[in-house]
Design a protein around this motif. Structure first.
Motif, short mmCIF file in Angstrom:
data_model
loop_
_atom_site.label_atom_id
_atom_site.label_comp_id
_atom_site.label_asym_id
_atom_site.label_seq_id
_atom_site.Cartn_x
_atom_site.Cartn_y
_atom_site.Cartn_z
N TRP A 1 4.08 -2.14 8.72
CA TRP A 1 3.48 -3.44 8.48
C TRP A 1 2.95 -3.99 9.81
CZ3 TRP A 1 8.56 -2.29 8.92
CH2 TRP A 1 9.30 -3.00 9.88
N PRO A 2 2.03 -4.94 9.78
CA PRO A 2 1.52 -5.53 11.03
C PRO A 2 2.64 -6.24 11.78
CG PRO A 2 0.06 -6.04 9.20
CD PRO A 2 1.30 -5.45 8.60
N GLY B 1 -6.08 -4.69 8.98
CA GLY B 1 -7.04 -5.64 8.43
C GLY B 1 -6.44 -6.61 7.44
N ARG B 2 -5.08 -6.57 7.29
CA ARG B 2 -4.35 -7.46 6.38
C ARG B 2 -4.76 -7.23 4.92
NH1 ARG B 2 -2.61 -7.85 10.99
NH2 ARG B 2 -1.75 -9.76 11.93
N GLY B 3 -5.18 -5.99 4.61
CA GLY B 3 -5.47 -5.67 3.22
C GLY B 3 -4.22 -5.46 2.41
N ALA B 4 -3.08 -5.33 3.10
CA ALA B 4 -1.77 -5.20 2.44
C ALA B 4 -0.74 -5.80 3.37
CB ALA B 4 -1.45 -3.74 2.14
N ASP B 5 0.35 -6.28 2.78
CA ASP B 5 1.42 -6.88 3.58
C ASP B 5 2.30 -5.81 4.23
OD1 ASP B 5 1.02 -9.77 2.87
OD2 ASP B 5 1.33 -8.94 0.86
N ALA C 1 0.84 -1.19 0.00
CA ALA C 1 0.00 0.00 0.00
C ALA C 1 0.88 1.25 0.00
CB ALA C 1 -0.92 0.00 1.23
N TYR C 2 0.35 2.34 -0.53
CA TYR C 2 1.10 3.60 -0.50
C TYR C 2 0.13 4.77 -0.49
CZ TYR C 2 0.11 4.05 -5.51
OH TYR C 2 -0.52 4.16 -6.74
N SER D 1 -3.48 2.88 7.98
CA SER D 1 -3.27 2.05 9.17
C SER D 1 -4.31 0.95 9.28
CB SER D 1 -3.30 2.93 10.43
OG SER D 1 -2.24 3.87 10.42
N ASP D 2 -5.57 1.29 9.03
CA ASP D 2 -6.63 0.29 9.13
C ASP D 2 -6.47 -0.79 8.06
OD1 ASP D 2 -7.77 1.56 11.28
OD2 ASP D 2 -9.23 2.68 10.09
N MET D 3 -6.00 -0.41 6.88
CA MET D 3 -5.78 -1.40 5.84
C MET D 3 -4.72 -2.41 6.27
SD MET D 3 -4.59 -0.96 1.86
CE MET D 3 -6.25 -0.72 1.27
#
Length: 253
Positions: free
Chosen positions: A176-177, A52-56, A13-14, A47-49
């Motif tokens: 990243w998470p 929520g694992r919408g991006a690595d 994500a960016y 941050s929410d993405m």
């Protein structure tokens, strides 16, 4: 790590203003078998993405809530004010926030700057986005203070920008998470930090090994050719042919 556990792609994500092209190119060179998919996301939703694992992983703007996210700050941007080309600010190299005191300064809802006190006079209504604010600047409804990359992203021929010396600055980070620090995330961290192929978690492409072998072979080719001096004294007996001796030129009397 088995091959079946490797995800088929890496999702990056960016946020607006960040240009990940350089890092994507290096990824494609080092890991051509794993596609990297880019996901554009607003600064407020990044941050929410990630949670929520919408991006690595993702490029975000600090500050963010780092309760369960890891982040590596990468760089700090210059803050600029966007003005019409015929505005007085366009005639100088830089300004301070006090120089904007008499102007309406727009404050969009997606503003990423951490202001303690907003500069200038407030607008009657806050624009929804930075893109909307740019349109209002072009219409003469006010000025806009943003990170320089956003001024470039929304460039218009009738607008220009100048640095604001005492405005807060925006920091860009890779995040990243925390509980999902996979091998691929580590690989991308290595790319962003500028690690070489040989130092990036040992994932050395097969093409790198022949280079080392070629280097060793090249060392053998650097041996002196037959008939050339080997560094031994020319007076040492059975050296090269006499015609190959070189001494200091004699002075003429």
């Amino acid at each position: 790590m088995t091959g079946s556990a490797v995800p088929p792609s890496f999702r990056l994500a960016y946020v607006p203003g960040v240009t990940p092209a350089k890092w994507v190119r290096i990824w494609n060179e080092r890991l051509p078998g794993i596609p990297l998919n880019l996901i554009a996301v607003s600064a407020a939703e990044a941050s929410d993405m990630l949670r929520g694992r919408g991006a690595d992983a993702g490029f975000v703007r600090l500050p963010i809530d780092r309760t369960d996210l890891s982040a590596i700050p990468l760089y700090t941007e210059t803050t600029v004010v966007v003005v019409p080309k015929d505005h007085l600010v366009a005639a100088v190299d830089e300004v301070a926030t006090e120089d904007l005191a008499d102007d309406v300064v727009l404050h969009p809802l997606d503003d990423t700057l951490d202001w303690e006190r907003l500069p200038g006079r407030p607008a009657i209504e806050r624009p929804a986005t930075t893109a909307d604010a740019i349109e209002l600047v072009a219409a003469g409804a006010g000025l806009l203070v943003v990170p320089q990359s956003l001024a470039r992203l929304h460039h218009r021929k009738d607008l220009t920008y100048r640095p604001v010396t005492d405005a807060p600055q925006s920091r860009v980070a890779l995040s990243w998470p925390e509980e999902a620090t996979t091998d691929l995330v580590e690989d991308f961290i290595g790319i962003v930090r500028g690690r070489t192929v040989n130092s990036s978690r040992g994932r050395t492409p097969a093409a790198a090994q022949p280079k080392s072998q070629r280097s060793e072979a090249g060392g053998a080719r650097r041996k002196p050719a037959a008939g050339k001096p080997t560094g031994k004294s020319a007076r040492g007996g059975s050296g090269g042919p006499k015609g190959g001796k070189r001494g200091k030129p004699r002075r003429r009397s």
